[in-house]
Enzyme design. Sequence first.
Site, short mmCIF file in Angstrom:
data_model
loop_
_atom_site.label_atom_id
_atom_site.label_comp_id
_atom_site.label_asym_id
_atom_site.label_seq_id
_atom_site.Cartn_x
_atom_site.Cartn_y
_atom_site.Cartn_z
N THR A 1 43.58 31.80 36.25
CA THR A 1 44.24 33.10 36.24
C THR A 1 45.75 32.96 36.36
OG1 THR A 1 44.54 35.04 37.64
CG2 THR A 1 43.66 33.14 38.71
N GLU B 1 47.30 34.68 38.34
CA GLU B 1 47.60 35.02 39.74
C GLU B 1 48.00 33.80 40.57
OE1 GLU B 1 44.97 37.91 41.56
OE2 GLU B 1 44.37 38.65 39.60
P1 NAD Z 1 32.95 37.77 37.06
O1 NAD Z 1 32.99 37.97 38.53
O2 NAD Z 1 32.64 38.93 36.18
O3 NAD Z 1 31.89 36.63 36.71
C1 NAD Z 1 31.77 35.47 37.47
C2 NAD Z 1 30.37 34.92 37.27
O4 NAD Z 1 30.27 33.73 38.07
C3 NAD Z 1 29.26 35.87 37.73
O5 NAD Z 1 28.26 35.99 36.74
C4 NAD Z 1 28.71 35.21 38.98
O6 NAD Z 1 27.32 35.45 39.20
C5 NAD Z 1 29.00 33.73 38.73
N1 NAD Z 1 29.09 32.97 39.98
C6 NAD Z 1 29.77 33.31 41.11
N2 NAD Z 1 29.55 32.38 42.07
C7 NAD Z 1 28.72 31.44 41.52
C8 NAD Z 1 28.14 30.26 42.01
N3 NAD Z 1 28.35 29.85 43.27
N4 NAD Z 1 27.35 29.53 41.19
C9 NAD Z 1 27.11 29.94 39.91
N5 NAD Z 1 27.63 31.06 39.39
C10 NAD Z 1 28.43 31.81 40.19
O7 NAD Z 1 34.33 37.10 36.68
P2 NAD Z 1 35.14 37.16 35.30
O8 NAD Z 1 36.08 38.28 35.35
O9 NAD Z 1 34.20 37.01 34.17
O10 NAD Z 1 36.00 35.82 35.44
C11 NAD Z 1 35.51 34.58 34.93
C12 NAD Z 1 36.56 33.51 35.20
O11 NAD Z 1 37.80 33.89 34.59
C13 NAD Z 1 36.87 33.32 36.68
O12 NAD Z 1 37.04 31.96 36.93
C14 NAD Z 1 38.17 34.09 36.90
O13 NAD Z 1 38.92 33.50 37.94
C15 NAD Z 1 38.84 33.89 35.55
N6 NAD Z 1 39.77 34.96 35.16
C16 NAD Z 1 39.38 36.28 35.14
C17 NAD Z 1 40.29 37.25 34.73
C18 NAD Z 1 39.90 38.70 34.66
O14 NAD Z 1 40.78 39.55 34.44
N7 NAD Z 1 38.65 39.07 34.81
C19 NAD Z 1 41.59 36.89 34.33
C20 NAD Z 1 41.94 35.53 34.35
C21 NAD Z 1 41.02 34.58 34.75
#
Ligand code: NAD
Length: 326
Positions: free
Chosen positions: A128, A130
């Site tokens: 991210t 962030e």
């Molecule tokens: P999300 O919370 O929608 O999805 C995360 C997924 O990871 C979920 O399905 C959850 O069940 C799974 N998960 C959590 N803990 C786990 C574990 N211990 N073992 C296995 N699976 C596990 O998040 P997202 O928004 O899809 O983000 C995905 C990635 O992208 C993350 O790494 C986040 O930091 C990064 N990211 C997100 C954004 C955003 O705006 N959403 C922006 C930049 C980066």
Amino acid sequence: MTEKKILITGDSGFIGSHLVLLFTSKYPNYEIHGLDNLTYASNRDHLKSLATKSNYQFHKMDICNREAIINLFRFHKFTDVIHLAAESHVDNSIEDPVLFMQTNILGTLNLLDAFRQYSSGRFHHISTDEVYGDLSLDEPMFDENTAYNPSSPYSASKASSDHLVRAYHRTYGLNIVVTNCSNNYGPHQHLEKFIPTIIHCLSNDKHIPIYGNGRNVRDWLYVEDHVCALDLVFHNGKNGETYNVGSNNELSNINLVYKICDIFLDKDLIKSPHSLIQFVPDRLGHDRRYAIDYSKLSTDLNWSPRVDFDQGLLITVDWYLDYLKG
Ligand code: NAD
């Protein structure tokens, strides 16, 4: 013949679901393995169409379970990993930092150790913007050389995982790429996140909570544009490199709420949406502004966002209106 055997972690979450849908259809010769422990943030309903795909398998597994992860790699010998699994909600990280450190740092460490033993391809770590901290309104955007300065337990845990991935590249010679992306929006995002919350509140005549004075600025990118960038970087990014992904689409939270209110007004779904706006005490350590310079990705890999924000927002509102009907 199977060209690659890719493990996509967090495939049942917001961004992961879009990525796995793209990869299973675009790359029929790849064997795609999704892994997720199905936390509250996941939703397998978004992946129903994968039931008919012969190039997809799912593993319900916790990345914190080191033994299970190592055994999974020993058995399947994945060639590559695209790692999205994470605890992702800043507010939850303020309530329960330990869970974030376990999942985002130790979970990533387990995957790196398993990858190091059994895989020979690429480890793509999804992170991210962030991790860079925040900006005042007149500071230049973050680029790949901006020093890390995370503000929340969430961003600190993601920063740590980025460092681990780069350290494994330097120490063990792992083939890695890291992408740091701005705020995503689009279908499949959990209702706890800002845009789905606004839509949910407007649909149910509930107050729309806005932190502080609503002047915090975010750079919004449509999720499918992010996933296209991930596809490009995974296949063509240079070993060891970091690529920022953004959209030059900075918007204050309050202006974002006004835009969504306007969509509801245009659709004649509500009479006075602005009366639902409610300012609430600010989030602890709330970052003022994020803005990301993606010129490296644009110059090196010819990527730029395609989806116009107003268009993407309309698609998103329509998708949630349908989804919320149940
Ligand atoms: P999300 O919370 O929608 O999805 C995360 C997924 O990871 C979920 O399905 C959850 O069940 C799974 N998960 C959590 N803990 C786990 C574990 N211990 N073992 C296995 N699976 C596990 O998040 P997202 O928004 O899809 O983000 C995905 C990635 O992208 C993350 O790494 C986040 O930091 C990064 N990211 C997100 C954004 C955003 O705006 N959403 C922006 C930049 C980066």
